[in-house]
Design an enzyme around this catalytic site. Structure first.
Site, PDB file in Angstrom:
ATOM      1  N   GLY A 269       0.787  -1.227   0.000  1.00 48.94           N
ATOM      2  CA  GLY A 269       0.000   0.000   0.000  1.00 48.94           C
ATOM      3  C   GLY A 269       0.815   1.270   0.000  1.00 48.94           C
ATOM      4  O   GLY A 269       0.256   2.360   0.151  1.00 48.94           O
ATOM      5  N   ASP A 270       2.126   1.169  -0.175  1.00 46.67           N
ATOM      6  CA  ASP A 270       2.997   2.335  -0.099  1.00 46.67           C
ATOM      7  C   ASP A 270       2.745   3.288  -1.269  1.00 46.67           C
ATOM      8  O   ASP A 270       2.753   2.880  -2.444  1.00 46.67           O
ATOM      9  CB  ASP A 270       4.460   1.883  -0.110  1.00 46.67           C
ATOM     10  CG  ASP A 270       5.415   3.038   0.066  1.00 46.67           C
ATOM     11  OD1 ASP A 270       5.568   3.498   1.206  1.00 46.67           O
ATOM     12  OD2 ASP A 270       5.991   3.491  -0.944  1.00 46.67           O
ATOM     13  N   ALA A 271       2.521   4.557  -0.964  1.00 45.14           N
ATOM     14  CA  ALA A 271       2.215   5.544  -2.001  1.00 45.14           C
ATOM     15  C   ALA A 271       3.391   5.744  -2.953  1.00 45.14           C
ATOM     16  O   ALA A 271       3.206   5.907  -4.165  1.00 45.14           O
ATOM     17  CB  ALA A 271       1.824   6.868  -1.362  1.00 45.14           C
ATOM     18  N   LEU A 273       5.679   3.533  -3.769  1.00 47.91           N
ATOM     19  CA  LEU A 273       5.734   2.363  -4.641  1.00 47.91           C
ATOM     20  C   LEU A 273       4.693   2.488  -5.751  1.00 47.91           C
ATOM     21  O   LEU A 273       4.981   2.228  -6.928  1.00 47.91           O
ATOM     22  CB  LEU A 273       5.495   1.097  -3.823  1.00 47.91           C
ATOM     23  CG  LEU A 273       5.271  -0.198  -4.597  1.00 47.91           C
ATOM     24  CD1 LEU A 273       6.473  -0.531  -5.468  1.00 47.91           C
ATOM     25  CD2 LEU A 273       4.957  -1.346  -3.643  1.00 47.91           C
ATOM     26  N   TRP A 311      11.578   2.792  -5.647  1.00 42.84           N
ATOM     27  CA  TRP A 311      11.667   4.035  -4.870  1.00 42.84           C
ATOM     28  C   TRP A 311      12.787   4.924  -5.419  1.00 42.84           C
ATOM     29  O   TRP A 311      12.626   6.132  -5.534  1.00 42.84           O
ATOM     30  CB  TRP A 311      11.939   3.724  -3.411  1.00 42.84           C
ATOM     31  CG  TRP A 311      10.740   3.295  -2.616  1.00 42.84           C
ATOM     32  CD1 TRP A 311       9.426   3.448  -2.955  1.00 42.84           C
ATOM     33  CD2 TRP A 311      10.746   2.672  -1.330  1.00 42.84           C
ATOM     34  NE1 TRP A 311       8.623   2.930  -1.964  1.00 42.84           N
ATOM     35  CE2 TRP A 311       9.404   2.464  -0.955  1.00 42.84           C
ATOM     36  CE3 TRP A 311      11.758   2.275  -0.467  1.00 42.84           C
ATOM     37  CZ2 TRP A 311       9.057   1.859   0.258  1.00 42.84           C
ATOM     38  CZ3 TRP A 311      11.426   1.672   0.734  1.00 42.84           C
ATOM     39  CH2 TRP A 311      10.069   1.471   1.102  1.00 42.84           C
TER      40      TRP A 311
END
Length: 315
Positions: A269-271, A273, A311
């Site tokens: 759920g990393d923005a 990523l 990233w």
């Protein structure tokens, strides 16, 4: 594409100067490490100047942290030394080497990752552009958990601001050569605080409660890095972490990736990523969680490295 090569990892110690010489694995880029470590001017736990890294390290029991300078002597070789007058002892030199090996993930054979990436249409260019990049870790579990909790649902700049306030309020301070460096607070430093005290740093009430709860668990020994490392599977380690109030799947996977060194962990759920995948795939919208899982499936068990390279593409 980088070729891992045969260089062996070793270190030497000069007993007169206390200088340690580290031989690095061939598949490591000091420049990429510096790029990551320099990403925010708000960073307070290390300093990067003139391609040298300065960091406070606890190297021997019952002694104050030592300020270490890390520099690249030549390609494939690092020099470590104390900058405070007293040379490193052999045991402190060994401890410094061990810390840096973990911090930069130097003991890992990344050859399988590069072999996989070379054949992958999405990863191949990233692996070539950022060859030698390794996951820069957070070896201390309490620091990793705190950093992840502070960073929940805020942008990176504000997360660094909150971390800086936490460290400068409750961490250990060291002055050197007109500069100030810090050691991250210990669990005991936070466990005794009240929610109201942490709220003064502009942490939300929930995050303050989460940090104090995690600090109490670690201070009592009910949560340890060793216990997490002994989990039979990644799923079991994630279950242990998510059973703690304030730690959801994103936080657990972030910590497993950067502290526990689980190469299959990734915070889906990393923005950041999602934005990196959107750009790499030349999409107008972020991919869904199901799409991300499908994209990452062929990359198992190197999901964490894929995330780190994605990233990197944002900076």
């Amino acid at each position: 594409m980088i070729t891992p090569g045969k260089r062996t990892q070793d270190f030497g110690f000069d007993p007169e100067s206390g200088v340690v010489t580290m031989t690095l694995p061939a598949s490591f880029s000091y420049s990429e490490a510096l790029h990551y470590l320099s990403r925010s001017p708000l960073e307070c736990l290390h300093l990067v100047e003139d391609r040298r890294i300065y960091k406070l390290l606890e190297l021997e029991p019952l002694e104050e942290p030592v300020l270490i300078e890390i520099s690249e002597q030549e390609q494939g070789c690092l020099l470590l030394r104390s900058v405070e007058g007293k040379p490193l002892s052999p045991s402190a030199g060994q401890a410094a080497v061990s810390y840096i090996q973990e911090w930069f993930d130097l003991k890992r054979d990344v050859t399988p990752f590069y072999v996989m990436a070379e054949r992958d249409p999405l990863l191949s260019k990233l692996a070539e552009d950022y060859a030698g990049l390794r996951i820069i870790g957070v070896p201390d579990l309490f620091e990793a958990l705190s950093w992840a909790v502070v960073g929940q649902q805020v942008n990176l700049t504000f997360a660094y601001t909150m971390k800086k306030r936490l460290v400068e309020s409750y961490g250990l301070r060291k002055e050197w050569n007109g500069r100030t460096l810090w050691r991250f607070p210990k669990p005991a430093d936070i466990a005794s605080l009240t929610v109201e005290e942490l709220r003064q740093l502009q942490l939300t009430t929930k995050k303050a409660e989460f940090l104090i709860g995690i600090a109490k668990l670690m201070d009592s020994g009910d949560l340890t890095k060793e216990a997490l490392a002994s989990a039979a599977t990644s799923q079991e380690a994630e279950r242990q972490l998510t059973s703690i109030r304030g730690i959801g799947p994103w936080t657990a996977n972030y910590v497993m990736m950067r502290c526990m060194r689980d190469t299959s962990a990734f915070p889906i759920g990393d923005a950041g990523l999602q934005n990196a995948l959107k750009a790499s795939l030349q999409r107008t919208e972020k991919p869904s969680a199901d799409e991300i899982r499908a994209i990452f499936e062929p990359w198992h068990p190197w999901e964490a490295y894929a995330v780190f390279y994605l990233w990197r593409s944002l900076s």
